[in-house]
Design an enzyme around this catalytic site. Structure first.
Site, PDB file in Angstrom:
ATOM      1  N   CYS A   1      73.392  42.297  57.089  1.00 50.78           N
ATOM      2  CA  CYS A   1      72.382  42.431  57.129  1.00 50.78           C
ATOM      3  C   CYS A   1      71.823  42.184  58.952  1.00 50.78           C
ATOM      4  CB  CYS A   1      70.777  41.514  56.649  1.00 50.78           C
ATOM      5  SG  CYS A   1      69.260  41.165  56.937  1.00 50.78           S
TER       6      CYS A   1
ATOM      7  N   CYS B   1      65.772  47.253  56.845  1.00 51.08           N
ATOM      8  CA  CYS B   1      65.581  46.167  57.591  1.00 51.08           C
ATOM      9  C   CYS B   1      64.713  45.481  57.352  1.00 51.08           C
ATOM     10  CB  CYS B   1      66.966  45.557  58.325  1.00 51.08           C
ATOM     11  SG  CYS B   1      67.136  44.488  58.785  1.00 51.08           S
TER      12      CYS B   1
END
Ligand code: FAD
Length: 442
Positions: free
Chosen positions: A191, A370
Site C-alpha cells: 500500500c 489505493c
C-alpha cells in the site's frame, strides 16, 4: 517424488497424473500430505483456502501460518487516526480460516520445490501436489539504525505493524509543537499510499485541535514523485500545497536518534549528503522485502527475492504445480489487498484448470487500488493497472477528494473483506466497473 527434471518436462496433463501418484495420505505428525498446501493465511491465502477446500473437500487442503490473529491491515490507517481500534481490525485466525481446511499453526522455514514439500519450524515435512505461496511481505524495521530503541520513546510510531499502530494516535494526541515527520522507505512496500494517508489525517487532527499553527509537517520520501500514477499525483500535490505540507523527494530515513529526537535522511541522488531533522512526532514506514524463507530458496525467486510467477497467469515460471498470490510475488503491480482480490479470481480459475490437466487461460490485468484517505471524511479512490493506467470503477473523476469514497473505505470495504474476500467470493470490482461504464470498460 517428482525430480526437478521431471517437473520441468511435465505438461499440464502429465503433471496431474504424476502428482496424483506422488500424493500420499496423511502419515503421522511429522510427515503429512495434501492435494493443496497454502503457505500463509493472510488475505490471499485465506481466500484461496476457502475456495479450494470447499471444492476439494475436507482434508485435502492445508494452510500453514503461525499467526494467532488475522488482521484487515487496510484498517490500520484508520486505527492510526483514532477512527477505529486495533481490535476492530483483527479476528482470531481460527475464525477466518475455512473449516474444511487443516490449519497447521507453524512457520514454514524452508521450501523444497524439487520434492514438492515444505518444512515447518517443528521439523514437519508437508508434501503437496499443488502449492500456493501467499506469504505477504516482510517488515524490516531493524534496518534503520536506532529505530527499535526509538519505538520505546514517545512520539515514534508506525501504522504498518500491530505492535506500533496504537502509538500513532497516542503520538498525535501528545503532540504539542514542532515537526511531525512522515517517511517512505527505499524499497517496494505494501500500500504505497499509506505513508501519506496518515499524514493527511494527522494534519486535519492537528488543525481541528488547535495545534496546526505550531506544527510543521514534513513528508520525506525515497521516491522521485509523490505518487506513481500521474492522475492521482497531480491531485495529491494540490492537497499538500493547500495544506502547507513540505514534501522532500529522494530522501531516505537511515537513522533515528531517540535521545536527541532526531531523524537522519540520506539524499538518494547525492549519497554523501545527509539531512538531520528534529521531530516531535515521527511516523515510520519501514523498509520491506520478500520474506527470508522465500528469498532463501533460489529456485523459486527472481533477482529481488520475490516469487517468480507469470504476471498474467500467476503460475510459477519453473514449477507448474506452484502458484503465487499477493505481496510476496514479483507481479509488477502495486501491492495491495485490492490487487490480491483481482489476482484471486485468476488464480482459482488457472489452478483449477491445471488440476484438471488443462492449460491456464485466465489473465490478470494488474488491477490494484489505493483509497488515498485525505482526512477524517475525504478520500481519493486511486484504481489502476500494472502499466500505471487508471482503471476506475465509477464513471466520475476519482482523483477528486470525496466523502462517498471515504465511507466506502471506512464502512463498506471491511465487510467486503471479511464476508466476501476471505470466503473466496470477491474477485475485485471488474464486473461492477463494466456495469457502471455500460460495458465500455476493460
Ligand atoms: P498478508 O495478508 O500480509 O498475509 C501474509 C500471511 O503470511 C500472514 O498471515 C503471515 O502470518 C503469514 N506468514 C508470514 N511468514 C510465514 C511463514 N514463514 N510461514 C507461514 N506463514 C507465514 N491494501 C488495500 O487494498 N487497500 C488499502 O487501503 C490498504 N492499506 C494498507 C494500510 C496499511 C497500514 C497496511 C500495513 C497495508 C495496507 N494494505 C492495503 C495492503 C494489504 O493489507 C496487503 O497488500 C495484503 O494484506 C496482502 O495480502 P497477502 O495475502 O499477500 O499478505
Amino acid at each position: 517424488m517428482i525430480s526437478q527434471r521431471g517437473v520441468h518436462l511435465l505438461t499440464a496433463h502429465g503433471l496431474r497424473g504424476s502428482l496424483q501418484k506422488a500424493a500420499l495420505s496423511t502419515t503421522g505428525a511429522n510427515h503429512k500430505s495434501y492435494k493443496l498446501v497454502v503457505v500463509g493465511g493472510g488475505a490471499g491465502g485465506c481466500a484461496t483456502a476457502a475456495k479450494f477446500s470447499s471444492k476439494l473437500g475436507k482434508g485435502q487442503v492445508a494452510v500453514i501460518d503461525p499467526a494467532n490473529m488475522h488482521y484487515y491491515q487496510p484498517m490500520w490507517t484508520l486505527v492510526g487516526g483514532g477512527m477505529k481500534t486495533l481490535e476492530d481490525s483483527g479476528k482470531p485466525m481460527s475464525e477466518v480460516l475455512p473449516r474444511k481446511a487443516d490449519w497447521i499453526k507453524r512457520k514454514v522455514v524452508s521450501f523444497d520445490p524439487h520434492n514438492n514439500k515444505v518444512i515447518t519450524d517443528k521439523g514437519q515435512e508437508i508434501n503437496y501436489e499443488y502449492l500456493v505461496v501467499a506469504l505477504g511481505i516482510q517488515l524490516n524495521y531493524e534496518q534503520i539504525e536506532g529505530l527499535p530503541e526509538a519505538f520505546e520513546t514517545p512520539g515514534v510510531c508506525s501504522n504498518y505493524s500491530p505492535m506500533y499502530v496504537k502509538k500513532t494516535f497516542k503520538s498525535l494526541k501528545r503532540f504539542k509543537e514542532g515537526n511531525a515527520v512522515f517517511t517512505f522507505p527505499n524499497t517496494p512496500i505494501k500500500c504505497a499510499g499509506a505513508p501519506q494517508k496518515i499524514m493527511y489525517i494527522s494534519e486535519e487532527y492537528l488543525r481541528t485541535h488547535g495545534k496546526r499553527d505550531k506544527a510543521n509537517i514534513e513528508y520525506f520520501t525515497s521516491l522521485p514523485v509523490i505518487f506513481g500514477i500521474k492522475k492521482y499525483a497531480d491531485a495529491l500535490w494540490k492537497v499538500v500545497n493547500e495544506r502547507n505540507i513540505n514534501v522532500n523527494l529522494r530522501q531516505n530515513l537511515i537513522e533515528v536518534k531517540p535521545d536527541s529526537r532526531e531523524a537522519i535522511f540520506q539524499n538518494l541522488d547525492k549519497p554523501d549528503e545527509f539531512k538531520t531533522i528534529k521531530y516531535d512526532m515521527l511516523h515510520v514506514t519501514p523498509p520491506m522485502s520478500s520474506p527470508d524463507v522465500l528469498r532463501n530458496c533460489a529456485a523459486l525467486v527472481d533477482g529481488a527475492g520475490y516469487l517468480k510467477v507469470n504476471k498474467e497467469t500467476l503460475q510459477h515460471e519453473s514449477f507448474p504445480n506452484i502458484f503465487g498470490i499477493g505481496d510476496c510475488t514479483n507481479v509488477p503491480t502495486s501491492k495491495t489487498a485490492a490487487a490480491v482480490a483481482g489476482q484471486f479470481g485468476v488464480l482459482h480459475r488457472n489452478l483449477s484448470m491445471v488440476m484438471e490437466g488443462k492449460t491456464p487461460q485466465s489473465v490478470y490485468d494488474g488491477y490494484t487500488s489505493c483509497p488515498l484517505v485525505t482526512g477524517y471524511s475525504t478520500c481519493i479512490l486511486a484504481e489502476f493497472d500494472m502499466n500505471g493506467n487508471p482503471l476506475e470503477t465509477f464513471p466520475l473523476n476519482q482523483a477528486k477528494e470525496r466523502r462517498t469514497m471515504f465511507h466506502m473505505k471506512k464502512d463498506i470495504m471491511p465487510s467486503m473483506y471479511w464476508m466476501g474476500m476471505l470466503n473466496g467470493l470477491w474477485e475485485g470490482p471488474k464486473y461492477v466497473r463494466k456495469a457502471m461504464h455500460l460495458g465500455f470498460s476493460r
